[in-house]
Enzyme design. Structure first.
Site, short mmCIF file in Angstrom:
data_model
loop_
_atom_site.label_atom_id
_atom_site.label_comp_id
_atom_site.label_asym_id
_atom_site.label_seq_id
_atom_site.Cartn_x
_atom_site.Cartn_y
_atom_site.Cartn_z
N HIS A 149 -7.04 -6.40 -0.68
CA HIS A 149 -5.96 -5.42 -0.54
C HIS A 149 -4.93 -5.74 0.54
O HIS A 149 -3.91 -5.08 0.61
CB HIS A 149 -6.56 -4.04 -0.28
N TYR A 209 -12.93 7.80 -1.15
CA TYR A 209 -12.32 8.00 0.16
C TYR A 209 -11.01 8.79 0.09
O TYR A 209 -10.75 9.69 0.91
CB TYR A 209 -12.11 6.65 0.86
N ASP A 212 0.85 -1.19 0.00
CA ASP A 212 0.00 0.00 0.00
C ASP A 212 0.89 1.25 0.00
O ASP A 212 1.75 1.38 -0.87
CB ASP A 212 -0.95 -0.07 1.21
N TYR A 261 -1.88 11.23 2.13
CA TYR A 261 -2.78 11.55 1.02
C TYR A 261 -2.75 13.04 0.70
O TYR A 261 -2.79 13.43 -0.46
CB TYR A 261 -4.21 11.14 1.38
#
Length: 349
Positions: free
Chosen positions: A298, A151, A101, A233
């Site tokens: 995931h 998201y 990730d 992010y």
């Protein structure tokens, strides 16, 4: 788990918590969102028993590692700097590297910026995408595909702010169950009107997780909060801008890539073709193996830990062997367990 040692290392202006176990060649594990060093608990125990020194930090903003306040302090370059300082503090010249990730994205950056420090890479779930000066930044791409309520797009809101307030209205354990159960083929959409409080609690525990595991994560995020994790992010477009000098540079370390066929990333428009039809190999010339795990979403390192541990071990062991026997270094690929002799032929399967 009691055999895992925990220390704090001063690096790149922060204090970083590091879990480690074992002796031998070093494997550095990098976790993603919303995770911790603990995400690699199975791999640390398994691979250390096979003769490796396994090292897994809490990345900046997570767990027991410092969390700078400004989102501008969470670019890929900052985190790579943390890791170089960590290796230097341990006196480690090179590592075998494993990422998942966000940890996979950081692993790509580490290989791009400091390939001299990486012996080989096993990356999970996030493919390397070369920075193209003609394309828009990553968040604009995601917004164009999934909309503003996706998201990751919601996480862009400056913080601490609205999204943290949304998180605060939901029990942390429920938030984590939602995240660890999400990221399958369907995108995680979080409308502003209802937020995460409008998403029902999953009916069962995520695959590979126990209540004890969820509680471990929840306790750490209750102590630290989510702002540091969200700042990755918020800094993604800044990282995109800063990486401009490396346009055209390819990943030049041996790589094995693992992804679940139920992962949202595998279902991004065009990504499956990029991975399987030669584009990925062009950007990562030393891509030696691709594994598509059937029935996995995931979090394969936690959902199918023994299988992932064996994939990591077999690749690194092969490279150790091939250093003494160049003819042993053959390129192979795997799709749902079926091996073929040439990555370029995967598209025919």
């Amino acid at each position: 788990m009691d055999k895992i040692e925990h220390i704090t290392v001063a690096t790149n202006g922060i204090n970083m918590h590091v879990a480690s176990i074992g002796t031998g060649p070093v494997i550095l594990f990098l976790h993603g969102f919303p995770e911790l060093w603990y995400s690699w608990r199975h791999q640390l125990l398994h691979l250390s028993s096979l003769g490796y020194r396994c090292v897994a930090p809490d990345l900046r903003g997570y767990g027991d590692t410092d969390a700078p306040e400004s989102a501008s302090q969470y670019t890929g370059l900052h985190v790579v700097g943390d890791l170089i300082g960590l290796l230097d503090s341990f006196g480690i010249d090179q590592v075998f590297l494993v990422g998942h990730d966000w940890g996979a994205m950081i692993a790509w950056y580490l290989c791009l910026l400091r390939p001299d420090r990486v012996r080989a890479l096993v990356n999970l779930n996030v493919a390397f995408m070369a920075r193209d000066p003609k394309t828009i930044n990553p968040m604009e791409v995601l917004k164009s595909i999934y909309g503003e309520d996706y998201y990751a797009c919601r996480f862009q809101e400056p913080g601490p702010g609205e999204i943290e307030k949304d998180f605060a209205q939901v029990a942390t354990a429920k938030m984590l169950r939602i995240f660890f159960s999400s990221f399958g083929p369907k995108p995680l959409i979080v409308p502003k009107e209802t937020g995460f409080r409008g998403i029902p609690d999953p009916p069962c525990l995520p695959l590979g997780f126990s209540e004890e595991d969820i509680d471990f994560y929840a306790n750490k995020f209750n102590q630290k909060g989510f702002t540091g994790a969200l700042n990755y992010y918020r800094a993604i477009n800044q990282t995109w801008d800063l990486m401009a000098p490396w346009i055209g540079v390819k990943i030049q370390v041996p790589v094995k890539f693992i992804i679940g066929d139920q992962d949202i990333n595998y279902h991004l428009p065009g990504l499956k073709e990029y991975i399987l039809n030669g584009g990925f190999k062009k950007d990562v010339p030393r891509l030696e193996e691709v594994v598509v795990m059937g029935g996995v979403a995931h979090f394969p390192n936690q959902a199918r830990p023994a299988e992932v541990s064996e994939h990591i071990y077999s690749f690194f062991k092969k490279l150790q062997f091939s250093n003494n026997n160049p003819r042993a270094n053959s390129t192979t690929s795997s799709l749902n367990g079926n091996r073929v002799s040439d990555l370029a032929h995967l598209h025919a399967l």
